[in-house]
Write a protein that holds these residues in place. Structure first.
Motif, mmCIF file in Angstrom:
data_model
loop_
_atom_site.group_PDB
_atom_site.id
_atom_site.type_symbol
_atom_site.label_atom_id
_atom_site.label_comp_id
_atom_site.label_asym_id
_atom_site.label_seq_id
_atom_site.Cartn_x
_atom_site.Cartn_y
_atom_site.Cartn_z
ATOM 1 N N PHE A 208 -16.023 13.822 26.130
ATOM 2 C CA PHE A 208 -15.709 12.396 26.244
ATOM 3 C C PHE A 208 -15.078 11.985 27.581
ATOM 4 O O PHE A 208 -15.504 10.993 28.176
ATOM 5 C CB PHE A 208 -14.820 11.960 25.085
ATOM 6 N N PRO A 209 -14.049 12.687 28.094
ATOM 7 C CA PRO A 209 -13.456 12.224 29.353
ATOM 8 C C PRO A 209 -14.462 12.142 30.498
ATOM 9 O O PRO A 209 -14.363 11.244 31.349
ATOM 10 C CB PRO A 209 -12.366 13.274 29.627
ATOM 11 N N LYS A 210 -15.433 13.043 30.524
ATOM 12 C CA LYS A 210 -16.426 13.031 31.597
ATOM 13 C C LYS A 210 -17.429 11.892 31.442
ATOM 14 O O LYS A 210 -18.134 11.558 32.402
ATOM 15 C CB LYS A 210 -17.172 14.371 31.648
ATOM 16 N N LEU A 211 -17.512 11.302 30.246
ATOM 17 C CA LEU A 211 -18.481 10.244 29.995
ATOM 18 C C LEU A 211 -17.945 8.856 30.320
ATOM 19 O O LEU A 211 -18.697 7.883 30.317
ATOM 20 C CB LEU A 211 -18.938 10.283 28.525
ATOM 21 N N VAL A 212 -16.641 8.746 30.604
ATOM 22 C CA VAL A 212 -16.079 7.451 30.988
ATOM 23 C C VAL A 212 -16.627 7.073 32.361
ATOM 24 O O VAL A 212 -16.479 7.844 33.316
ATOM 25 C CB VAL A 212 -14.532 7.504 31.031
ATOM 26 N N PRO A 213 -17.262 5.917 32.510
ATOM 27 C CA PRO A 213 -17.786 5.544 33.838
ATOM 28 C C PRO A 213 -16.658 5.251 34.819
ATOM 29 O O PRO A 213 -15.828 4.374 34.585
ATOM 30 C CB PRO A 213 -18.612 4.283 33.551
ATOM 31 N N ILE A 214 -16.618 5.997 35.910
ATOM 32 C CA ILE A 214 -15.554 5.826 36.905
ATOM 33 C C ILE A 214 -16.114 5.397 38.260
ATOM 34 O O ILE A 214 -15.375 5.263 39.219
ATOM 35 C CB ILE A 214 -14.715 7.109 37.063
ATOM 36 N N SER A 215 -17.430 5.175 38.340
ATOM 37 C CA SER A 215 -18.033 4.657 39.564
ATOM 38 C C SER A 215 -19.138 3.679 39.171
ATOM 39 O O SER A 215 -19.727 3.801 38.090
ATOM 40 C CB SER A 215 -18.609 5.794 40.423
ATOM 41 N N PRO A 216 -19.462 2.715 40.033
ATOM 42 C CA PRO A 216 -20.463 1.701 39.690
ATOM 43 C C PRO A 216 -21.854 2.257 39.437
ATOM 44 O O PRO A 216 -22.669 1.605 38.775
ATOM 45 C CB PRO A 216 -20.453 0.766 40.901
ATOM 46 N N ASP A 217 -22.148 3.472 39.969
ATOM 47 C CA ASP A 217 -23.479 4.031 39.783
ATOM 48 C C ASP A 217 -23.553 5.026 38.634
ATOM 49 O O ASP A 217 -24.554 5.720 38.458
ATOM 50 C CB ASP A 217 -23.969 4.680 41.084
ATOM 51 N N ASP A 218 -22.489 5.099 37.818
ATOM 52 C CA ASP A 218 -22.522 5.939 36.629
ATOM 53 C C ASP A 218 -23.629 5.439 35.690
ATOM 54 O O ASP A 218 -23.899 4.241 35.619
ATOM 55 C CB ASP A 218 -21.159 5.868 35.923
ATOM 56 N N PRO A 219 -24.304 6.337 34.947
ATOM 57 C CA PRO A 219 -25.387 5.896 34.050
ATOM 58 C C PRO A 219 -24.966 4.830 33.041
ATOM 59 O O PRO A 219 -25.796 4.016 32.625
ATOM 60 C CB PRO A 219 -25.802 7.190 33.344
ATOM 61 N N ALA A 220 -23.680 4.828 32.646
ATOM 62 C CA ALA A 220 -23.218 3.853 31.656
ATOM 63 C C ALA A 220 -22.742 2.549 32.278
ATOM 64 O O ALA A 220 -22.495 1.576 31.555
ATOM 65 C CB ALA A 220 -22.093 4.461 30.817
#
Length: 299
Positions: A208-220
């Motif tokens: 879960f922590p790695k799935l939080v979008p932290i950049s605008p180009d994240d898949p989510a």
């Protein structure tokens, strides 16, 4: 995908968790567990947990809301609680969690939903409500947000992500305790550990922590930006119920109050407690839900 299933014996005699189990396959061979309490004909209140908890987190709130005449459903996200657990961290993605929850929601034919969400329950629930707005009547968010990767990440989250990714030791019960102001009993700590008989069962919690979008180009990020466009026009009731002691989501309540029209004039409240306010202020949190539903009936 190798799927693990926690032995039901590990859930025997958990404190304050007398609820009958319910199960639904969200894809072939992948079973999701959920609590379903209260009158079946009543409008549903869906309570979504986050990381690294499960529906046990809502154990004190479920009876209070169900006894007020509401149907309460609390699923265990895939990888948590009594739900099945894909064994590899790479088996999990933000979109997969959305797909699993959407299948569960639509299979149960739920409508007129009151969404109650916290932590990852908010990352998933707010996306779900934005993508299926016709199914939701109101939203109550506690210590949660819908990130798009365009705002600064708190340092405490960066540390948490590194720990979840690299630490060989991942003590779920102690992690929940760190986010709770009151001292959990040994039995409660054991209940949070119950879904995970060995480290390989914890892939979903580590993911879960790695799935939080932290950049605008994240898949989510793009789907979340699209969800925000819906929320910026959301005029149905939107209530924030944050706690006083959460360093991760602090300020998110005011941000959503400013940005979501349905938040205007609502009875927003700050409750005593840490990140897991369901443990620190369950009666007050449940009262917010019941009052919101009561005001609708009165109107």
């Amino acid at each position: 995908m190798r799927i693990l299933r926690t032995d039901e014996a590990r859930f025997q005699s958990l404190p304050d968790y007398p609820f009958a189990p319910h199960y639904l396959d969200v894809e072939p061979g992948l079973r999701m567990h959920f609590v379903d309490e209260g009158p079946v004909a009543a409008s549903p209140v869906v309570m979504l947990h986050g990381e690294p908890s499960w529906s046990y987190l809502y154990r004190h709130m479920i009876p209070l809301v169900a006894s007020a005449g509401h149907r309460v459903l609390a699923p265990d996200l895939i990888g948590f609680g009594k739900s099945d657990k894909p064994a590899s961290v790479t088996d999990y993605s933000y979109q997969r969690h959305i797909n699993w929850l959407t299948h569960w929601l639509e299979s149960l034919e739920l409508t007129n939903i009151t969404l109650v969400c916290q932590n990852w329950g908010s990352l998933l629930g707010l996306r779900l409500a934005a993508e299926k707005p016709h199914l939701f009547q109101r939203i109550i968010v506690g210590n949660g947000m819908l990130p798009t990767g365009e705002t600064r990440i708190p340092p405490v989250f960066t540390m948490w992500k590194a720990f979840a990714t690299h630490s060989p030791w991942f003590p779920v019960g102690r992690i929940v305790q760190l986010g709770t102001e009151r001292a959990l009993s040994r039995a409660e700590l054991a209940a949070y550990e119950a879904p995970f008989p060995s480290p390989e069962y914890k892939a979903g919690a580590r993911a879960f922590p790695k799935l939080v979008p932290i950049s605008p180009d994240d898949p989510a990020s793009e789907p979340n930006r699209a969800a925000w466009k819906v929320l910026e026009k959301w005029r149905k009731p939107f209530i924030t119920c944050f706690s006083s002691g959460d360093p991760i989501t602090r300020g998110g309540d005011r941000y959503m109050q400013r940005r979501i029209p349905g938040a205007y004039g609502q009875p927003h409240i700050t409750l005593r407690g840490g990140h897991f306010l369901q443990e620190d202020s369950p009666e007050d949190f449940a009262r917010i839900i019941n009052d919101a539903l009561k005001s609708v009936r009165a109107a």
